[in-house]
Design a protein around this motif. Structure first.
Motif, mmCIF file in Angstrom:
data_model
loop_
_atom_site.group_PDB
_atom_site.id
_atom_site.type_symbol
_atom_site.label_atom_id
_atom_site.label_comp_id
_atom_site.label_asym_id
_atom_site.label_seq_id
_atom_site.Cartn_x
_atom_site.Cartn_y
_atom_site.Cartn_z
ATOM 1 N N GLY A 13 -42.035 25.875 42.400
ATOM 2 C CA GLY A 13 -41.794 24.773 41.462
ATOM 3 C C GLY A 13 -43.002 24.409 40.627
ATOM 4 N N CYS A 40 -40.936 18.776 40.858
ATOM 5 C CA CYS A 40 -40.188 20.029 40.755
ATOM 6 C C CYS A 40 -40.378 20.813 42.037
ATOM 7 C CB CYS A 40 -40.663 20.853 39.554
ATOM 8 S SG CYS A 40 -39.728 22.381 39.320
ATOM 9 N N GLY A 41 -39.282 21.032 42.744
ATOM 10 C CA GLY A 41 -39.363 21.749 44.001
ATOM 11 C C GLY A 41 -38.055 21.660 44.759
ATOM 12 N N ASN A 62 -35.199 20.201 37.948
ATOM 13 C CA ASN A 62 -34.444 20.851 39.016
ATOM 14 C C ASN A 62 -33.824 22.124 38.483
ATOM 15 O OD1 ASN A 62 -33.206 21.384 41.394
ATOM 16 N ND2 ASN A 62 -31.633 19.828 41.226
#
Length: 719
Positions: free
Chosen positions: A441, A678-679, A716
């Motif tokens: 991410g 983000c991940g 995402n």
């Protein structure tokens, strides 16, 4: 100069008003359609149009379908002339109100992260469904007449009407189903929602549609069963009215698509999900036969735009290029450098879809760009974490396939679609940025950091002065994913941007190594240059916004003209004998609608091919030389200065987000802090929950005029 800016501002306001009116008009149609008033007025309008050259089919298209198409066309024009300046978003009352709506209000492991504006949209849509169902069913119950042919009791008749109206609820969901997954013609870009984020609305609508249509179909079969008519009705293909067998095929196809798109199947068997999703063609064809053209015009806007969007994407991605270079990272990841046209510009966090025919002729996979078009005009880069079947095949190909004993890579043919990205760079409006990444991410943040660094000396933009990057990884060798921003982390001499890195290695015990030591250890990444001297073509991206608007408008005109002509030629007019007209099956009109649609899409494809050919003709077909020098390895950077001493690393633990947010509160005095996560979904939920709790605590505890606000954003990428 000032007059031009004033005229441009007035034009933008006028376009906004027009888009609002179109959107409001389309919503009003859905609200008014169940009422008796609309039914009476619409029948009069249809009868008047039927006697004219326009026909009732033309009227249905213009009233029910065109508002959405017109909204997208005008929206593309708006985005083309809209100035891209994020500084206008700083600290205004409207931006504060938008931040409140966009911040997470519901954070749940099952529901995910829902903002205020999403909850408002869901609530309004549910109210609309409730109103539609109530208006329809109350009118049905008032006019309920026993059906002697079926010999049903009153409660059975009522249950049958309820089942029928659930079919209309499924139709309402279907009308919006394809809009969130448009890429080039994406209407959600108008309100700042990227394609990758809007896919979840497609999932919600698809699930609701399947539930409504399943109840509709199963309940209808149940009523047929208790009336002993199931054998007569289930295989029936009527000349007029609802075609029952077409509805059954539609329901079965929809269930297959929905079941194979469940996370348990999509994540483990992506190929099954990908291929079965193409059954949407069968689904829409038989839905048209089942519902009839009048109902189909309500769901046609999404399909019409999807057809144009799809054909333009196919044309763009048909031209293949070659990988310029590949860098093998120690964390079993591959960085691919791809050639691009110098005129192609994209925003940070943009995504490209790539297909490598040598691995699979049909599979497309989405990857975040880690490069910035402001830094490199000739190439763009992606990072692929090689842990699954397709990515593992790519890693093996690059590791083993070289020309003879040289370190040069054979030409890897690759098709590129995109880039797709945001219309503006809103992250520039924050004084402080907190970037939180989990594993791979990190990739969209690499493009953000490079973009900010390239803008430090620009007078047009005011960039964040302080950036904190938190990278959560399983193994310490994942730190090699940061190779593209090593100068910013270690030898950064630009004092305008303060960048601090915190690394959390969750699955390794304490080693005592520093961030600099790990970077020096894992920064030796083998780079393999392509041996080919000529790359067929560089990636050129989509057509310009104005050309996409023109193609959409011309395709719409061709469809409408073809629809009117086909219907006037094939279907008898009012002047023809009534007996002859009654012999014409209703599904003939459905076939004519499909034929007009196919002709219009063919026209759009021809225009798209001509435009693409002209662009390729202008492209310089000389040898494409990369700006990077051929090398077998990247040597470890020399660590100088004190900037690297501020970076921190923690082994065997996960970040305590509450503590991190609290430390920011004590260190800085900025009023707005942008938080981008983000991940994995669990990490995003944890960050959003902490952001929500800290923000609520600050609002209650602070008595100062200037209060800190954490504005949460989630990237995402789960396609």
């Amino acid at each position: 100069m000032y007059r031009n800016q004033e005229a441009s501002a007035i034009l933008l306001i006028a376009i906004k008003v027009l888009m609002i009116l179109l959107c409001a008009g389309w919503i009003s149609l859905w609200l008014l359609k169940p009422t008796d008033l609309w039914t009476r007025k619409w029948h009069l309008a249809e009868n008047s149009a039927r006697a004219s050259a326009f026909g009732y089919y033309g009227l249905n298209f213009v009233v029910y379908t065109f508002p959405v198409i017109g909204l997208v066309i005008i929206g593309l024009v708006y985005l083309n002339i809209k100035p891209s300046n994020p500084q206008t978003c700083r600290q205004t009352k409207f931006s504060t109100f938008c931040n409140v709506l966009s911040n997470p209000l519901v954070v749940n492991n099952y529901l995910g992260i829902l903002s205020g504006i999403e909850l408002l949209g869901v609530a309004l849509f549910l109210l609309f469904l409730a109103w539609t169902f109530y208006a329809r069913i109350s009118k049905d119950f008032r006019k309920l007449v026993p059906d002697e042919s079926f010999n049903l009791k009153i409660w059975e008749l009522k249950y049958l009407r309820i089942a029928t109206r659930f079919g209309l609820l499924a139709e309402a969901c279907l009308g919006l189903l394809l809009l969130p997954i448009l890429r080039g013609l994406a209407p959600f870009r108008l309100i700042g929602i990227q394609f990758e984020a809007s896919v979840k609305y497609h999932v919600w609508l698809g699930t609701a549609m399947v539930l409504f249509s399943t109840f509709h179909g199963v309940s209808t079969l149940f009523i047929w069963g208790i009336s002993n008519k199931i054998q007569d009705q289930v295989w029936k293909w009527q000349n007029t009215g609802r075609i029952y067998i077409a509805g059954e095929i539609t329901l079965i196809t929809g269930l297959v698509i929905w079941i194979t798109s469940l996370p348990q199947i999509r994540r483990r068997k992506f190929e099954i999900f990908y291929y079965t999703h193409h059954l949407y063609i069968v689904f829409f064809v038989f839905f048209l036969f089942h519902a009839g053209d009048r109902h189909f015009y309500m769901v046609f806007p999404g399909l019409f735009l999807f057809g144009i969007d799809k054909i333009l994407r196919i044309i763009q991605s048909r031209i293949k290029t070659c990988v310029v270079s590949a860098r093998i990272l120690p964390c079993k990841a591959v960085e691919l450098t791809l050639p691009k046209d110098q005129r192609l510009k994209y925003k940070p966090t943009s995504v490209v879809y790539v297909k490598i025919p040598r691995i699979s002729r049909f599979q497309w996979h989405a990857f975040s760009l880690i490069s910035s078009s402001s830094v490199d005009n000739e190439t763009m880069s992606i990072v692929v974490k090689c842990d699954k079947s397709w990515t593992r095949s790519l890693y093996d190909m690059i590791s083993t396939e070289r020309e003879g004993e040289s370190d040069q890579l054979k030409c890897i043919s690759i098709a590129v679609e995109g880039p797709y990205g945001p219309t503006s760079m809103d992250f520039l409006r924050y004084d402080h940025l907190l970037l939180i990444a989990g594993g791979i991410g990190i990739t969209p943040f690499l493009s953000i950091l490079q973009e900010i660094n390239s803008m430090q000396n620009s007078s047009r933009f005011r960039c964040p002065a302080r950036i904190q990057l938190i990278h959560v990884m399983k193994k310490s060798n994942d730190i090699s994913l940061l190779n593209s921003i090593l100068p910013l982390l270690l030898n950064c001499s630009n004092e305008k941007m303060h960048l601090q890195l915190k690394v959390f290695v969750t699955q390794e015990a304490q080693s005592g190594a520093t961030v600099a030591e790990l970077i020096n250890k894992f920064s030796r990444a083998q780079t393999i240059q392509s041996s080919t001297e000529r790359s067929s073509y560089a990636a050129q991206g989509l057509e310009s916004l104005d050309w996409m608007a023109a193609i959409t408008g011309l395709t719409t005109i061709v469809f409408l003209v073809a629809l009117i002509m086909f219907n006037h030629i094939v279907i008898p007019t009012e002047k023809a004998s009534k007996k002859m007209k009654d012999r014409t099956p209703s599904w003939i009109s459905d076939l004519l609608l499909m034929s007009s649609f196919a002709l219009a899409i063919l026209f759009g494809a021809v225009v798209g091919i001509v435009l693409r050919w002209q662009r390729l003709k202008k492209e310089n077909l000389a040898l494409i030389q990369t700006q990077t020098k051929t090398q077998n390895a990247i040597t470890s950077p020399v660590v100088r200065g004190s900037r690297q001493e501020e970076h921190e690393i923690y082994f065997g633990k996960r970040p305590n987000f509450k503590e991190i947010f609290s430390n920011i509160k004590h260190e800085d005095g900025e009023t707005e802090i942008g938080v981008i996560s983000c991940g994995p979904e669990a990490m995003n939920v944890s960050v959003a929950s902490t952001c929500k709790q800290i923000s609520q605590g600050l609002r209650k505890a602070s008595s100062k005029k200037k209060k800190q606000k954490f504005i949460f954003h989630c990237l995402n990428f789960t396609l």
